[in-house]
Every structure is written in structure tokens, then in C-alpha cells.
Scaffold this motif. Structure first.
Motif: not given
Length: 431
Positions: A218-222
Motif C-alpha cells: 500500500h502507498r499509504h499506511w503500509p
């Protein structure tokens, strides 16, 4: 949103020093209690003595911090207010961090922080022993921490920052309940960002809400799945909130117990929603953006001179900020840039809640948190519509000029007489 740069620390350090110096200059003036200090300083004294519950309509954290100032620096105007200056500086730095993480550029982050610093609402709440300054500081820092988690490059880092943000939001609620919606907003934002990422990348909803999509990250909150993230957010923030009630278990009269803790929250709610008599400075929530009824926190002869403290926002920030919110909304409609929508959402989410909650009286200082997020909207709007020009500098000069104009009645400077207030009361309702 663009990746954030690596080294904003020099700018942040300079902002911290400037903010703290400005907030601390002549902090002890006036030497008497003013406005709602008459409620919260005595409550802090009772906490120090552990004598029993007082001022039960609000949680304990902000009053505990005021009590810490008294223990550290004495039961005097410096002791009452010193930690408020730290909260004000933290708020300015929080605005800087939010903008840096949203836009990936130091320049608009610096300008947004300076708009906050020279906004009268921030300046005054950083120099008075009230609850709102602490609530706002923890809220702004909590948002910054959650955005920081959003930028993490590994699962472990994302989780640790997410927990930090959850703690800070819980502490914000422990200062004043009005911060509670931001816990829900954080959960909604997590899901919304993940779904938007999935839509852009052609992934399923299941992949969006799972910890790790097939064949990628994920780009955000991996490494964070939606349900565990929301559960941690809620659990940690609630735990942080209830932890601040620890001193109440040691009261000499009516000590708190685990059995009483939840019912006590209903007592607080009853106090918050009771019908109160008319107050000369009350105002309706829809009047706050236009500053129809600012509040004189002080106007009397004290410490050898006529002095005043007028809670009024910097007109360029509060009125110009409304134009910026509209500009951000228009820019998002045209470009779908997430930062523009986020700026609108921060202001709107902190403001419209006042149209919903069952309070019998309203006051302009309730607009404190929205007035901070107007600074975010101004910086985002100027960065979007006027990048490469000097409009941000020109606007900052206007903000500085208006701050200087109002400074005597923001800082309790000696005035020239009992009728001096006429110079700053631009409208009849400002008297």
C-alpha cells in the motif's frame, strides 16, 4: 500528495524558538486571574490538594497540566500559564507538520505555521490557563502523527506512528471532549484514502482494506489492515483518555473507583448539556466565522494601568481563511487534488460539530480549533493557486500588520485610558 522532503527540521526549530519567545514575552501580565482562569486555576489547585471533584463538566488532563505549572513555577500568573505557551508552540509546529506532510514542501508549511502564530486566537490561548489550548495542541499533533504514519515506508513504522497518533487524540479528548470526533474522522480518512488508492490502481475493495495487496504494498499506511487499524485507534485513544483520571482515585473526598468511572462520564455529559442562563458574551455557532461577537477576556485597571485582552482572530486569517476554504473546495472540484479536500475537511469537520452538539450556550472561543485549520487552508490555497509568485509573502505582511495593530489588546499592554477600547472595536458587537 507528494512525498515529503527529508529535512524540515531547521525551519521547525526556528518556528519553535520564535513562537515560544513571542508567547512568553510579558506572559505574567496581568497578574490576576482573567476570564475562565477563574474556573480552571482553582480546579488545578484542588487537584494538587487531591481534595475532591470540582469542575466536573470537563475531563482532567488540561487541569492536571495547569497544576503541573503551579507546582513547577508557583501559584502565580507565570505558573498558571507557562504550559499554555508550550501548547501554543506545539500547535504552531503541528500546523507546520501537517502542511509539510500534506504538500511535501517546506515553504507553504512555514507560511501556514506563521499564519497560526500571528493569529490572535492562537496567541491569546497560548497565554491563558484554559482548556482549549491543550485540546488543540494534542489534536493538531495527533493529526500530524497519523499523517506521518501514512507516509511510513514499513509496517512497523506505520504502526508505531499510528499508535502515537491514537494516544495524542485520546489526550486531546482528555483535555476537552470536543476533540472526540477526530478519532472517528481518522478512521473514516483511513478507509477513504485506501479506497481512493484502490480505485486509482484498479484494485478491489478487499485489497484496499487488507494489510497487503497481492503483488504489492500500500502507498499509504503500509502493512496496516483497516479493521485492526480502527480497533487500535479506538482502543488506544480510549485507554489514553481514561488514564488521565488516575489522580481522581486518590481524592480525599469522593475518590474515583473503577465502578464509578463510566457512570461519571454521564455526570460530565449532564453538566455539559445543562441549560445555562444568558451570558453577555454568548454567540451562536453560525456567527463565529465572521467574528460577530469576540470576547473581552480582560478590560479593567490592573497592575497599575488600564489593560485589555480581546479574543479576536486576525481578520486576514479568519476572513481570508474562509475565501481560502472556498478556493480549496473549487480547486479540488477541478483537480481532485487530495490536499485541497483535506484542508476543507479539517476546517469543516472541526466547525460543523458545533451545529450538532446539544450546548445551550455558545462562545466565540469554541471556534478556536477551526481558526487554526483556516491557517492550513490559507497555506494550501496559496500554494495551489499562487505558487511561484510572492502572494504568500504579501499576505503574510498583511497578517503581521494586523497582528501589530491588535497587539496591545492581545497582550494586556498598558492602554491610554478607559475608553481606549474604541480603537479596536470595529463593530458595535465587538464592545
Amino acid at each position: 500528495m507528494n512525498p515529503a522532503p527529508s529535512h524540515p527540521y531547521r525551519a521547525a526549530a526556528l518556528l519553535a524558538m520564535l513562537s515560544q519567545a513571542l508567547f512568553c514575552f510579558r506572559l505574567s501580565m496581568p497578574t490576576k486571574l482573567m476570564f475562565d482562569e477563574v474556573h480552571y486555576v482553582p480546579a488545578a489547585r484542588h487537584l494538587i490538594a487531591l481534595s475532591g471533584p470540582v469542575n466536573i463538566e470537563h475531563p482532567l488532563l488540561a487541569k492536571e497540566i495547569i497544576a503541573g505549572g503551579i507546582l513547577l513555577l508557583g501559584d502565580n500568573s507565570l505558573g498558571w500559564r507557562f504550559f499554555s505557551t508550550l501548547a501554543g508552540t506545539a500547535t504552531v509546529l503541528g500546523v507546520f507538520a501537517i502542511l509539510w506532510l500534506m504538500l511535501g514542501r517546506v515553504r507553504p508549511a512555514v507560511f501556514g505555521a506563521l499564519f497560526a502564530l500571528f493569529n490572535g486566537t492562537v496567541f491569546i490561548q497560548a497565554r491563558i490557563a484554559m482548556l482549549d489550548g491543550y485540546m488543540a495542541a494534542f489534536t493538531v499533533l495527533g493529526i500530524a502523527a497519523l499523517l506521518w504514519a501514512m507516509r511510513a515506508e514499513s509496517s512497523g513504522t506505520a504502526w508505531s506512528r499510528w499508535v502515537l497518533g491514537s494516544v495524542l487524540l485520546g489526550l486531546a479528548v482528555a483535555a476537552k471532549w470536543i476533540a472526540a470526533p477526530f478519532v472517528a474522522y481518522a478512521a473514516i480518512a483511513f478507509v477513504a484514502v485506501r479506497l481512493n488508492d484502490a480505485r486509482r490502481e484498479g484494485r478491489s475493495i478487499y485489497a484496499a482494506l487488507n494489510a497487503r495487496p497481492i503483488g504489492g504494498i500500500h502507498r499509504h499506511w503500509p502493512g496496516m489492515a483497516a479493521i485492526p487499524a480502527i480497533l487500535v485507534l479506538g482502543t488506544v485513544s480510549i485507554a489514553a483518555y481514561f488514564a488521565t483520571f488516575a489522580p481522581a482515585f486518590f481524592y480525599t473526598v469522593q475518590p474515583m473507583t473503577l465502578a464509578k468511572l463510566l457512570p461519571f462520564q454521564m455526570q460530565m455529559y449532564g453538566q455539559q448539556t445543562q441549560v445555562l442562563p444568558h451570558h453577555p458574551y454568548q454567540s451562536a455557532w453560525w456567527t463565529w466565522p465572521m467574528m460577530v461577537r469576540p470576547i473581552w477576556y480582560l478590560y479593567e485597571r490592573v497592575d497599575g494601568a488600564q489593560r485589555g485582552v480581546l479574543l479576536v482572530g486576525n481578520p486576514a486569517v479568519l476572513w481570508g481563511g474562509l475565501v481560502a476554504v472556498a478556493g480549496c473546495l473549487y480547486g479540488w472540484w477541478r483537480t481532485r487534488a487530495p490536499a485541497l479536500l483535506a484542508a476543507v475537511g479539517l476546517w469543516l469537520g472541526s466547525y460543523v460539530i458545533w451545529a450538532i452538539i446539544p450546548k445551550s450556550l455558545g462562545f466565540f472561543y469554541y471556534y478556536y480549533l477551526p481558526s487554526i485549520f483556516l491557517c492550513v487552508a490559507l497555506a494550501v490555497s496559496l500554494d495551489h493557486f499562487a505558487r511561484g509568485t510572492r502572494w504568500d509573502t504579501r499576505f503574510l505582511l498583511l497578517v503581521l500588520a494586523l497582528f501589530a495593530l491588535f497587539y496591545p489588546v492581545l497582550s494586556a499592554m498598558p492602554l491610554w485610558g478607559p475608553n481606549a477600547f474604541h480603537f479596536w472595536t470595529w463593530f458595535p458587537s465587538w464592545v
